[in-house]
Design a protein around this motif. Structure first.
Motif, PDB file in Angstrom:
ATOM      1  N   ALA A 281       0.698 -16.749  -7.883  1.00  0.00           N
ATOM      2  CA  ALA A 281       0.839 -16.278  -9.173  1.00  0.00           C
ATOM      3  C   ALA A 281      -0.024 -17.132 -10.206  1.00  0.00           C
ATOM      4  O   ALA A 281       0.753 -18.020 -10.909  1.00  0.00           O
ATOM      5  CB  ALA A 281       2.330 -16.476  -9.290  1.00  0.00           C
ATOM      6  N   ASP A 282      -1.229 -16.750 -10.346  1.00  0.00           N
ATOM      7  CA  ASP A 282      -1.962 -17.607 -11.333  1.00  0.00           C
ATOM      8  C   ASP A 282      -2.476 -16.458 -12.572  1.00  0.00           C
ATOM      9  O   ASP A 282      -3.059 -15.501 -12.091  1.00  0.00           O
ATOM     10  CB  ASP A 282      -3.092 -18.274 -10.500  1.00  0.00           C
ATOM     11  N   ASP A 283      -2.212 -16.672 -13.456  1.00  0.00           N
ATOM     12  CA  ASP A 283      -2.385 -15.517 -14.560  1.00  0.00           C
ATOM     13  C   ASP A 283      -3.985 -15.109 -14.610  1.00  0.00           C
ATOM     14  O   ASP A 283      -4.377 -13.949 -14.622  1.00  0.00           O
ATOM     15  CB  ASP A 283      -2.000 -15.841 -16.015  1.00  0.00           C
ATOM     16  N   ALA A 284      -4.919 -16.297 -14.712  1.00  0.00           N
ATOM     17  CA  ALA A 284      -6.258 -15.900 -14.658  1.00  0.00           C
ATOM     18  C   ALA A 284      -6.903 -15.242 -13.520  1.00  0.00           C
ATOM     19  O   ALA A 284      -7.395 -14.461 -13.617  1.00  0.00           O
ATOM     20  CB  ALA A 284      -7.111 -17.299 -14.755  1.00  0.00           C
ATOM     21  N   LEU A 285      -6.262 -15.662 -12.220  1.00  0.00           N
ATOM     22  CA  LEU A 285      -6.865 -14.970 -11.100  1.00  0.00           C
ATOM     23  C   LEU A 285      -6.406 -13.847 -11.111  1.00  0.00           C
ATOM     24  O   LEU A 285      -6.908 -12.857 -10.725  1.00  0.00           O
ATOM     25  CB  LEU A 285      -6.205 -15.938  -9.736  1.00  0.00           C
ATOM     26  N   VAL A 286      -4.984 -13.347 -11.370  1.00  0.00           N
ATOM     27  CA  VAL A 286      -4.583 -11.836 -11.278  1.00  0.00           C
ATOM     28  C   VAL A 286      -5.475 -11.161 -12.322  1.00  0.00           C
ATOM     29  O   VAL A 286      -5.530 -10.006 -11.821  1.00  0.00           O
ATOM     30  CB  VAL A 286      -3.091 -12.322 -11.826  1.00  0.00           C
TER      31      VAL A 286
ATOM     32  N   TRP B 201     -10.697  -5.429 -11.194  1.00  0.00           N
ATOM     33  CA  TRP B 201     -11.382  -4.765 -10.115  1.00  0.00           C
ATOM     34  C   TRP B 201     -10.435  -3.521  -9.631  1.00  0.00           C
ATOM     35  O   TRP B 201     -10.689  -2.840  -8.664  1.00  0.00           O
ATOM     36  CB  TRP B 201     -11.599  -5.837  -8.978  1.00  0.00           C
ATOM     37  N   GLY B 202      -9.398  -3.602 -10.014  1.00  0.00           N
ATOM     38  CA  GLY B 202      -8.458  -2.478  -9.650  1.00  0.00           C
ATOM     39  C   GLY B 202      -7.647  -2.869  -8.556  1.00  0.00           C
ATOM     40  O   GLY B 202      -7.119  -2.252  -7.921  1.00  0.00           O
ATOM     41  N   LEU B 203      -7.349  -4.354  -8.352  1.00  0.00           N
ATOM     42  CA  LEU B 203      -6.904  -4.743  -6.973  1.00  0.00           C
ATOM     43  C   LEU B 203      -5.189  -5.360  -7.501  1.00  0.00           C
ATOM     44  O   LEU B 203      -4.677  -5.573  -6.314  1.00  0.00           O
ATOM     45  CB  LEU B 203      -7.709  -5.880  -6.398  1.00  0.00           C
ATOM     46  N   VAL B 204      -4.855  -5.082  -8.665  1.00  0.00           N
ATOM     47  CA  VAL B 204      -3.437  -5.656  -8.942  1.00  0.00           C
ATOM     48  C   VAL B 204      -2.946  -4.248  -9.700  1.00  0.00           C
ATOM     49  O   VAL B 204      -3.452  -3.735 -10.819  1.00  0.00           O
ATOM     50  CB  VAL B 204      -3.666  -6.741  -9.843  1.00  0.00           C
ATOM     51  N   TRP B 205      -1.823  -3.563  -9.302  1.00  0.00           N
ATOM     52  CA  TRP B 205      -0.949  -2.468  -9.895  1.00  0.00           C
ATOM     53  C   TRP B 205       0.285  -2.903 -10.175  1.00  0.00           C
ATOM     54  O   TRP B 205       0.844  -3.758  -9.496  1.00  0.00           O
ATOM     55  CB  TRP B 205      -1.144  -1.470  -9.124  1.00  0.00           C
TER      56      TRP B 205
ATOM     57  N   ARG C 146       1.307 -11.476  -8.647  1.00  0.00           N
ATOM     58  CA  ARG C 146       0.596 -12.217  -7.799  1.00  0.00           C
ATOM     59  C   ARG C 146      -0.661 -11.753  -7.090  1.00  0.00           C
ATOM     60  O   ARG C 146      -0.727 -10.256  -7.304  1.00  0.00           O
ATOM     61  CB  ARG C 146       1.528 -12.576  -6.690  1.00  0.00           C
ATOM     62  N   VAL C 147      -1.516 -12.297  -6.610  1.00  0.00           N
ATOM     63  CA  VAL C 147      -2.904 -11.964  -6.150  1.00  0.00           C
ATOM     64  C   VAL C 147      -2.273 -11.246  -4.788  1.00  0.00           C
ATOM     65  O   VAL C 147      -1.571 -11.503  -4.201  1.00  0.00           O
ATOM     66  CB  VAL C 147      -3.852 -13.154  -5.840  1.00  0.00           C
ATOM     67  N   ARG C 148      -2.880  -9.976  -4.478  1.00  0.00           N
ATOM     68  CA  ARG C 148      -2.781  -9.140  -3.342  1.00  0.00           C
ATOM     69  C   ARG C 148      -4.239  -9.210  -2.566  1.00  0.00           C
ATOM     70  O   ARG C 148      -5.083  -9.615  -3.046  1.00  0.00           O
ATOM     71  CB  ARG C 148      -2.552  -7.632  -3.513  1.00  0.00           C
ATOM     72  N   TYR C 149      -3.859  -8.785  -1.293  1.00  0.00           N
ATOM     73  CA  TYR C 149      -4.811  -8.746  -0.213  1.00  0.00           C
ATOM     74  C   TYR C 149      -5.311  -7.246  -0.487  1.00  0.00           C
ATOM     75  O   TYR C 149      -4.780  -6.468   0.306  1.00  0.00           O
ATOM     76  CB  TYR C 149      -4.691  -9.025   1.347  1.00  0.00           C
ATOM     77  N   SER C 150      -6.085  -6.824  -1.382  1.00  0.00           N
ATOM     78  CA  SER C 150      -6.718  -5.603  -1.680  1.00  0.00           C
ATOM     79  C   SER C 150      -8.091  -5.780  -1.605  1.00  0.00           C
ATOM     80  O   SER C 150      -8.455  -6.608  -1.956  1.00  0.00           O
ATOM     81  CB  SER C 150      -5.887  -4.898  -2.910  1.00  0.00           C
TER      82      SER C 150
ATOM     83  N   HIS D 130       3.795  -2.510  -0.405  1.00  0.00           N
ATOM     84  CA  HIS D 130       3.753  -1.206  -1.374  1.00  0.00           C
ATOM     85  C   HIS D 130       2.991  -1.917  -2.570  1.00  0.00           C
ATOM     86  O   HIS D 130       2.792  -3.019  -3.143  1.00  0.00           O
ATOM     87  CB  HIS D 130       5.232  -1.340  -2.011  1.00  0.00           C
ATOM     88  N   TRP D 131       1.989  -1.031  -3.096  1.00  0.00           N
ATOM     89  CA  TRP D 131       0.870  -1.332  -4.027  1.00  0.00           C
ATOM     90  C   TRP D 131       1.311  -1.612  -5.444  1.00  0.00           C
ATOM     91  O   TRP D 131       0.779  -2.258  -5.878  1.00  0.00           O
ATOM     92  CB  TRP D 131      -0.319  -0.242  -3.911  1.00  0.00           C
ATOM     93  N   THR D 132       2.791  -1.161  -5.639  1.00  0.00           N
ATOM     94  CA  THR D 132       3.143  -1.669  -6.850  1.00  0.00           C
ATOM     95  C   THR D 132       4.250  -2.732  -7.061  1.00  0.00           C
ATOM     96  O   THR D 132       5.001  -2.782  -7.739  1.00  0.00           O
ATOM     97  CB  THR D 132       3.427  -0.311  -7.798  1.00  0.00           C
ATOM     98  N   LYS D 133       4.702  -3.107  -5.581  1.00  0.00           N
ATOM     99  CA  LYS D 133       6.037  -3.650  -5.600  1.00  0.00           C
ATOM    100  C   LYS D 133       5.676  -5.077  -4.522  1.00  0.00           C
ATOM    101  O   LYS D 133       4.796  -4.984  -3.782  1.00  0.00           O
ATOM    102  CB  LYS D 133       6.923  -2.988  -4.893  1.00  0.00           C
TER     103      LYS D 133
END
Ligand SMILES: Cc1cc2nc3c(=O)[nH]c(=O)nc-3n(C[C@H](O)[C@H](O)[C@H](O)COP(=O)(O)OP(=O)(O)OC[C@H]3O[C@@H](n4cnc5c(N)ncnc54)[C@H](O)[C@@H]3O)c2cc1C
Length: 449
Positions: A104-109, A115-119, A125-129, A342-345
């Motif tokens: 959970a790092d705002d700059a990383l997120v 890039w469309g990897l956080v929804w 938090r950073v996802r593995y997408s 879940h991509w949004t949860k």
């Protein structure tokens, strides 16, 4: 009132015979075909268009959302992970390294959001997408199925089936002996011992008379633009809604135009599709003009490409042996054969039971991908590309097990299927039937020694 004609009887050539016929060459179909071939089956993969990937390439939906549970744990592996590695080997994808998943790092997120990897709604938090290139995907898919020994039959549109009644009063009622395809060369039949429906729209199970639910949706048309000056600045200025891609100066317009099309459509109705194709394309051109005129950085930008196929989130969903429901989130079933976050949860995982791939009527047919048996809410998660790979893989392996046992797909030995999936690299949770068998065996061994 509709006028009808009766076609004369036609002799249809049987152009191929195989152990496993996979219909539809999208994410689920590629995965099912490769998985079945790796189990030693003779596999035909039939696809109506001239390329593999379906929405995941031609639809320009070039974001694998999500291979993790939102808390940093990978829950989709197997062939989807192999896809990532194959793309990575060609420098054709972008994703956060494992040590960042769940952070959970705002700059990383923010970096990955661009890039469309956080929804979804935060806190994030950073996802593995994974973001990837669609042309590379098509090439990787061609190479992959060829290496696995899959016989590829492009430009074949499944339009009919031959259904043989076996047990008219029992369940399942019968089996598919052939699938008939429309092609430039006229109708062609393929004889198959087992069939996987990976058409996205469930065309094969509908033809087989299986029951299903059908959703009307707003269609989308994703597109890309190039020649954007300083993408970071353009994203900060928020003149439009777009993501970075692997190409310098190129952006992806997710969901297409800023507005959605005026009405929902039935994606199995060609009149609705005609309306949507024309209307979505008009809206894309309007949006391109708007961006060029108004969005900072887009002054010299130009349209690179528009998706080859409409973005249809949902159409038919099989009503199979189990309809996975929203309140079954985080429930591990005895017969779980695939899982997805879940991509949004965050922390919401659906464990997909084998029964969600199983039709009720047909003894040699399995569903895979976005048309499996789940409810509308769960579909929101299971339609994503990673779970489509995972259910495809499960269907491919299960089809071969049914073939080897000489029985119905409904009679597959589920623990053996789960063991085969784990051995092939798929991720399955603890608490499944094979896992409990293993624990009991381990306890017995400990007691004996
Ligand atoms: C607008 C939109 C946004 C999305 N965003 C994301 C995202 O960001 N990340 C993500 O992971 N997922 C996303 N998804 C979901 C995901 O793209 C799809 O659900 C997934 O790719 C479906 O894979 P599939 O193999 O089940 O079906 P499809 O990709 O639809 O593949 C089906 C294949 O079968 C072929 N076919 C169909 N009918 C026949 C027939 N009768 N005979 C022969 N071939 C046939 C088609 O040509 C196609 O190649 C999105 C979907 C949409 C529509």
């Amino acid at each position: 009132m509709t006028d009808y004609i009766t076609l004369p009887e036609r002799r249809v050539p049987v152009v191929a015979a195989c152990d496993v016929l996979v219909v539809g060459g999208g994410a689920a179909g590629i995965s099912a075909a490769v998985a079945a071939a790796r189990q030693g089956a003779d596999v035909v993969l039939a696809e109506r268009s001239g390329y593999l990937g379906g929405l995941a390439s031609g639809g320009l939906i070039v974001l694998l959302l999500t291979l993790d549970d939102g808390n940093g744990r990978q829950v989709v592996a197997g062939q989807c992970q192999e896809l990532v590695e194959r793309l990575d080997g060609r420098g054709a994808c972008f994703y956060p390294p494992p040590q960042q998943w769940g952070v959970a790092d705002d700059a990383l997120v923010e970096q990955y959001r661009r890039w469309g990897l956080v929804w979804g709604s935060g806190p994030h938090r950073v996802r593995y997408s994974v973001a990837y290139d669609p042309e590379e995907f098509k090439f990787v898919a061609n190479t992959w199925v060829a290496e696995a020994g899959v016989r590829l039959m492009l430009h074949r549109w499944a339009s009919d089936v031959v259904f043989e009644l076996e047990r008219p009063h029992g369940r399942p009622a019968g089996r598919l002996s052939h699938v008939v395809f429309t092609s430039k060369a006229g109708p062609q039949a393929v004889r198959a011992a087992q069939v996987v429906d990976a058409t996205g729209d469930g065309d094969v199970f509908a033809l087989a008379g299986e029951s299903f639910e059908k959703e009307q949706v707003h269609p989308w048309l994703w597109f890309r633009m190039s020649g954007v000056r300083d993408i970071d600045a353009a994203q900060t200025a928020r003149g439009g809604y777009f993501f970075r891609t692997l190409r310098p100066g190129q952006v992806l317009m997710p969901w297409g135009a800023a507005e959605r099309i005026a009405r929902r459509i039935d994606a199995t109705d060609p009149d609705d599709l005609t309306f949507a194709e024309v209307e979505c394309r008009r809206m894309v051109m309007d949006e391109v003009a708007r961006l060029r005129a108004q969005a900072p950085g887009f002054e010299d930008a130009y349209l690179t490409d528009i998706a080859l196929t409409l973005g249809i989130t949902e159409s038919r969903r099989l009503r199979g042996a189990h309809v996975l429901a929203r309140d079954e989130v985080n429930t591990v079933f005895d017969d779980t054969v695939a899982s997805t976050g879940h991509w949004t949860k965050y922390g919401a995982v659906y464990h997909i039971p084998y029964r969600s791939l199983l039709p009720l009527r047909t003894s040699n047919l399995l569903a895979a991908g976005r048309c499996i048996s789940v409810d509308h809410r769960v579909h929101h998660a299971t339609k994503e590309i990673p779970p489509c790979f995972a259910t495809g893989e499960a269907a491919g392996v299960a089809a071969v097990q049914a073939l080897r046992a000489g029985g119905a797909v409904q009679d597959v030995d589920v623990p053996a299927l789960q063991r085969a999936l784990r051995a092939a690299g798929a991720w399955l949770p603890e608490g499944t039937a094979d896992d409990r068998q293993q624990t009991t065996d381990d306890r017995r061994q400990t007691t004996e020694s």
